[in-house]
Design a protein around this motif. Structure first.
Motif, short mmCIF file in Angstrom:
data_model
loop_
_atom_site.label_atom_id
_atom_site.label_comp_id
_atom_site.label_asym_id
_atom_site.label_seq_id
_atom_site.Cartn_x
_atom_site.Cartn_y
_atom_site.Cartn_z
N ALA B 229 -7.58 -10.46 2.39
CA ALA B 229 -7.51 -11.27 3.61
C ALA B 229 -7.48 -12.73 3.15
O ALA B 229 -8.50 -13.35 2.95
CB ALA B 229 -8.69 -11.00 4.51
N GLY B 230 -6.27 -13.24 2.98
CA GLY B 230 -6.08 -14.58 2.45
C GLY B 230 -5.79 -14.50 0.97
O GLY B 230 -6.71 -14.59 0.15
N THR B 231 -4.51 -14.30 0.62
CA THR B 231 -4.20 -14.21 -0.81
C THR B 231 -4.28 -15.59 -1.45
O THR B 231 -4.16 -16.61 -0.77
CB THR B 231 -2.80 -13.59 -1.05
N THR B 232 -4.46 -15.57 -2.75
CA THR B 232 -4.72 -16.80 -3.50
C THR B 232 -3.57 -17.80 -3.40
O THR B 232 -3.79 -18.98 -3.22
CB THR B 232 -4.94 -16.43 -4.98
N VAL B 233 -2.35 -17.31 -3.51
CA VAL B 233 -1.22 -18.24 -3.56
C VAL B 233 -0.58 -18.45 -2.18
O VAL B 233 -0.46 -19.57 -1.71
CB VAL B 233 -0.18 -17.79 -4.61
N TYR B 234 -0.21 -17.37 -1.51
CA TYR B 234 0.47 -17.52 -0.22
C TYR B 234 -0.51 -17.65 0.95
O TYR B 234 -0.12 -18.05 2.04
CB TYR B 234 1.36 -16.30 0.05
N GLY B 235 -1.74 -17.24 0.75
CA GLY B 235 -2.67 -17.22 1.88
C GLY B 235 -2.35 -16.11 2.87
O GLY B 235 -2.62 -16.23 4.08
N ALA B 236 -1.80 -15.02 2.38
CA ALA B 236 -1.38 -13.93 3.27
C ALA B 236 -2.53 -12.99 3.62
O ALA B 236 -3.47 -12.83 2.85
CB ALA B 236 -0.27 -13.13 2.60
N PHE B 237 -2.40 -12.38 4.80
CA PHE B 237 -3.39 -11.39 5.24
C PHE B 237 -2.74 -10.01 5.25
O PHE B 237 -1.76 -9.80 5.96
CB PHE B 237 -3.91 -11.75 6.64
N ASP B 238 -3.30 -9.10 4.47
CA ASP B 238 -2.80 -7.73 4.48
C ASP B 238 -3.10 -7.10 5.84
O ASP B 238 -4.06 -7.50 6.52
CB ASP B 238 -3.49 -6.91 3.38
N PRO B 239 -2.29 -6.13 6.26
CA PRO B 239 -2.50 -5.47 7.56
C PRO B 239 -3.71 -4.54 7.49
O PRO B 239 -3.59 -3.38 7.09
CB PRO B 239 -1.21 -4.70 7.78
N LEU B 240 -4.87 -5.05 7.88
CA LEU B 240 -6.12 -4.33 7.64
C LEU B 240 -6.21 -3.01 8.41
O LEU B 240 -6.66 -2.01 7.87
CB LEU B 240 -7.32 -5.23 7.97
N ASN B 241 -5.77 -3.02 9.66
CA ASN B 241 -5.88 -1.77 10.43
C ASN B 241 -5.00 -0.67 9.87
O ASN B 241 -5.43 0.48 9.76
CB ASN B 241 -5.57 -2.03 11.91
N GLU B 242 -3.80 -1.04 9.48
CA GLU B 242 -2.91 -0.03 8.89
C GLU B 242 -3.51 0.52 7.59
O GLU B 242 -3.46 1.73 7.32
CB GLU B 242 -1.53 -0.63 8.58
N ILE B 243 -4.07 -0.37 6.81
CA ILE B 243 -4.66 0.05 5.53
C ILE B 243 -5.89 0.91 5.78
O ILE B 243 -6.12 1.91 5.10
CB ILE B 243 -4.97 -1.19 4.65
N ALA B 244 -6.66 0.54 6.79
CA ALA B 244 -7.84 1.33 7.13
C ALA B 244 -7.44 2.75 7.54
O ALA B 244 -8.10 3.73 7.16
CB ALA B 244 -8.63 0.65 8.24
N ASP B 245 -6.35 2.87 8.30
CA ASP B 245 -5.87 4.20 8.69
C ASP B 245 -5.56 5.04 7.45
O ASP B 245 -5.94 6.20 7.36
CB ASP B 245 -4.60 4.08 9.54
N ILE B 246 -4.88 4.41 6.51
CA ILE B 246 -4.49 5.14 5.30
C ILE B 246 -5.74 5.54 4.49
O ILE B 246 -5.84 6.65 3.99
CB ILE B 246 -3.52 4.28 4.45
N CYS B 247 -6.68 4.61 4.38
CA CYS B 247 -7.91 4.92 3.64
C CYS B 247 -8.65 6.07 4.31
O CYS B 247 -9.16 6.97 3.63
CB CYS B 247 -8.81 3.69 3.57
N GLU B 248 -8.72 6.04 5.62
CA GLU B 248 -9.41 7.13 6.33
C GLU B 248 -8.71 8.46 6.09
O GLU B 248 -9.34 9.47 5.81
CB GLU B 248 -9.46 6.83 7.84
N HIS B 249 -7.39 8.39 6.17
CA HIS B 249 -6.61 9.61 5.98
C HIS B 249 -6.87 10.24 4.61
O HIS B 249 -7.05 11.44 4.48
CB HIS B 249 -5.12 9.29 6.15
#
Ligand SMILES: Cc1ncc(COP(=O)(O)O)c(C=O)c1O
Ligand SMILES: Cc1ncc(COP(=O)(O)O)c(C=O)c1O
Lengths: 478, 478
Positions: B229-249
């Motif tokens: 959440a906030g990458t070092t260079v671009y300051g990008a935010f990964d899609p947390l909910n989508e990733i959470a779904d995958i982790c749960e799965h």
């Protein structure tokens, strides 16, 4: 800011005053309920400046004066004014050790101080590398990490599943950070083979040798031995030369955990206790202990140049651009496990300037004299009993206090059970009254005993006398 | 001490003054040779007090003013006076976080601040644990360590050889500390599977899913995903909910590295960018970055209570006596990898009191407005080119400067090669002149570009204007 400075200076003066208390103890629930308007809760809206100053004053008031000459509770004690000035400057500079770009002066100071420490250890000019890291535990973790990488470089990329099952060796009396490192690094705490000590707490080197043989015969691959120079509780020094011989024979990495004992290298009188340290592949040495440097200040010193870098570098391009205009070997950030790294060197550098090596020597000799003074005092008394025989080698003095009714009782499991409860009871009263502080623990088959340690140069014989009187006062009726 | 304070206060004033330089650059050999009596070497005999004050002045003089409103070089910038006051008090208290015994107030403050951070993340009241540790890299290392232990508790005692070969997942744009953690922990950096990002630097979640499937089919055991959440260079935010779904799965531990982006949780306007963070098992959040707290101040926050303790405890008896007179669950030292641990909480606590949550919010919104201002300015200009399209999500703005002769050249490998050299050349001049500082790096197929980041609330639009003018001034003839 000036008002805060006044509060801090008043606190410092109070810390040095014998008549002031070491602590004003409160139980967790008392502090949490909030004492006379001191609330820990965080607000949505800002508090005003006066309230903040009150908060600062209260924070100090309910804390423990670790710089007080009668604080004997930890290995890190004292409050060196120059070191403190160094830390104030460090926090004002508020920078990071990863690159020369943003820490030119501190990076060079680190190099100078590390080189000095190498030469004190006795490593040849061309050898020696190292880094400051957040505490002796991290320093020890580095040593295991480096030893593993040195033996099996593939572990960095392919992990432990690509290499055989490892074993490492340390003594019963060594610090728990060796086991913790093995757990963290994926080696497993049970693969740390614990070697027995003699009654002074020194590793028995013949036992080390047979433990290595046994491990080999079980199919484990020994790779690392930790020898302690100054154990945490007894202040014992493992026989470094004997251990070095064994390590050489078996081809093992020798680490010396001199977190606590390293300071003695600065004393011509006491450095003989670390004879053989120059044969180590790596050394942990915490200036924040025996040298009295404010927390945190710890080093891992490595004999082989370049190994730290090889082991840890990942060449992140956003930080360590190879096309910079200065010599990028000064960007030390890729040597470390950490990315951002706090500046821990400046306070030590400044103290070294202020005292010279001779100043450190005098201060360390003084601490050991206090220990000897306490030892001789206790030896003569019937109401105290020393935990191990002989003069202390470091500034640790370990002893039981015997309340009247236990003085004439013969040793028995029943007596041990009673004795076990004496130290905690005295400690409770001691903390509630707040005039001094000393730690206790059991160790192997020994029930709870006090450990007194001296690392505060402000402590004098009268403080040692006070400690004894206080223990007797609080404990004689137990 | 008072004289030193005067030096420090003068330095602070200078740091805030736009007309003063950000740095007075010297090459390593120049500083090492000693400048006008500033010698780094350590003496045997003490130096006098005047010399020490000169040394302090020089140390600051040749350093970098990271609090200057025109210092854009790192994620940690600024010099918050209350935070600094907090750090001065901390170093004066000079104590250690391992036990309530010697840090009663700080231990309780840590509890209060961590609980506040849990509630901001959105974890239920009864959940939440954590610890302050020395930097975001260590926080991330904790997360991998905890995830591994949670899945295979036996690893603590028996090591990696007792468990299957693991795999973990993180994005190309994530911080290198994830790889470093895998190397340190004995998992191996090659078992970190790097997932591709979209052109904004966000992890592509479908790619994550297929990477997990592939790893499984190769016999690896996936156990952990890091979302940034906030990458070092671009300051990008990964899609947390989508990733959470995958982790749960897949039943994987989800960590969110919000070292840099965590601060945005305090802003009602921007916290939406971290939606889904409450589904994480652990979160890294560095107050020493976006919240402007002096270095070091970093947290690892863990949803499941007790796990830190189970994973790390070794119950050293000399420190964590079970027979103490207070509730020993306040002795947090066995939760941590470290033994001694620096007090990092107080400055944050004090700043929170001084600003309130609302003060942090205002300050963070202001930094993001600066980024937006820079973005719109650059978008309109022909001599600058933005690295990725669209408004910045965080305070990172990434761009190339195009010197005159490159403005009309069509994209080609040759032009890229030339453009690659522009940023380093400008940076060299910039540092030699010393009026501002900004970092650059290449990333994937992008040649060297500047990254401007805003975390200093003292920075105003005029400073952004100055930065652009300065780049043009130094670079237009290249
Ligand atoms: C996203 C991210 N995570 C972790 C870190 C590491 O933080 P630290 O430098 O405090 O170790 C950084 C540092 O820049 C970062 O940007
Ligand atoms: C012998 C020894 N090694 C290592 C350590 C760990 O040092 P730190 O508390 O700085 O992590 C200690 C701490 O007491 C120690 O006594």
């Amino acid at each position: 800011m000036q008002e805060l400075v006044n509060i801090l200076l008043a606190y410092i003066n109070k810390s040095f005053k014998r008549s002031s208390k070491v602590l004003d103890f409160h139980y967790p629930h008392q502090l949490k309920e909030g004492l006379e308007g001191f609330s820990l809760e965080l607000p949505d809206q800002p508090d005003n400046l006066e309230q903040l100053l009150v908060d600062c004053r209260d924070t100090l008031k309910y804390g423990v004066k670790t710089g007080h000459p009668r604080f004997f509770n930890q290995l890190s004690t004292g409050l060196d004014i120059i070191g403190l000035a160094g830390e104030w400057l460090t926090s004002t500079a508020n920078t990071n050790m990863f690159t020369y770009e943003i820490s030119p002066v501190f990076i060079l100071m680190e190099e100078v101080v590390l080189r000095k420490m190498h030469s004190i250890i006795g490593w040849p000019e061309e050898d020696g590398d190292g880094i400051f890291c957040p505490g002796g535990t991290m320093s020890n973790l580095y040593s295991v990490l480096l030893a593993r990488f040195h033996r099996f470089p593939v572990v960095k990329t392919h992990g432990m599943s690509a290499i055989p099952r490892l074993a490492l060796f340390t003594s019963v009396h060594s610090h728990y950070s060796i086991k913790k490192s093995a757990a963290v690094l994926g080696i497993g705490s049970e693969n740390v083979i614990v070697v027995r000590c003699d009654e002074r707490g020194k590793m028995i080197s013949s036992e080390l040798n047979s433990s290595i043989e046994t491990a080999k015969s079980k199919g484990l691959v020994p790779f690392y031995v930790n020898a302690t120079a100054g154990t945490t509780v007894y202040g014992a020094f493992d026989p470094l030369n004997e251990i070095a011989d064994i390590c050489e024979h078996h081809g093992l990495w020798m680490h010396v955990d001199a977190a606590w004992g390293g300071g003695l290298l600065l004393s011509n009188k006491h450095r003989v206790k670390l004879q053989g340290i120059k044969r180590a592949h790596s050394v942990t040495w915490n200036p924040h202990k025996m040298m009295g440097v404010p927390l945190q200040c710890s080093t891992i010193l490595v004999k082989r140049k370049g190994l730290l870098q090889e082991c840890n570098q990942l060449c992140a391009e956003y930080l360590f651009q190879p096309d910079k205009h200065y010599d990028v070997s000064y960007d030390t950030g890729d040597k470390s496990i950490q990315c951002g790294r706090h500046v821990d060197v400046f306070k030590l550098w400044l103290m070294w300037k202020a005292k010279g090596s001779e100043g450190f020597e005098a201060q360390i000799n003084h601490c050991l004299e206090n220990a000897e003074y306490l030892y001789y005092k206790l030896k003569r008394r019937a109401d105290f009993q020393l935990v191990f025989k002989g003069k202390p080698e470091h500034s640790n003095v370990c002893f039981w206090y015997l309340p009247k009714r236990l003085q004439s009782t013969l040793p028995s499991p029943e007596r041990d059970r009673e004795l076990h409860m004496v130290a905690p009871k005295i400690k409770t009263k001691m903390m509630e009254e707040g005039f001094t502080m000393i730690g206790y623990q059991p160790l192997e088959d020994k029930v709870n005993f006090f450990r007194c340690v001296f690392s505060n140069p402000a402590t004098q014989r009268e403080d040692v006398d006070f400690l004894i009187d206080e223990i007797v006062r609080l404990g004689c009726e137990l």
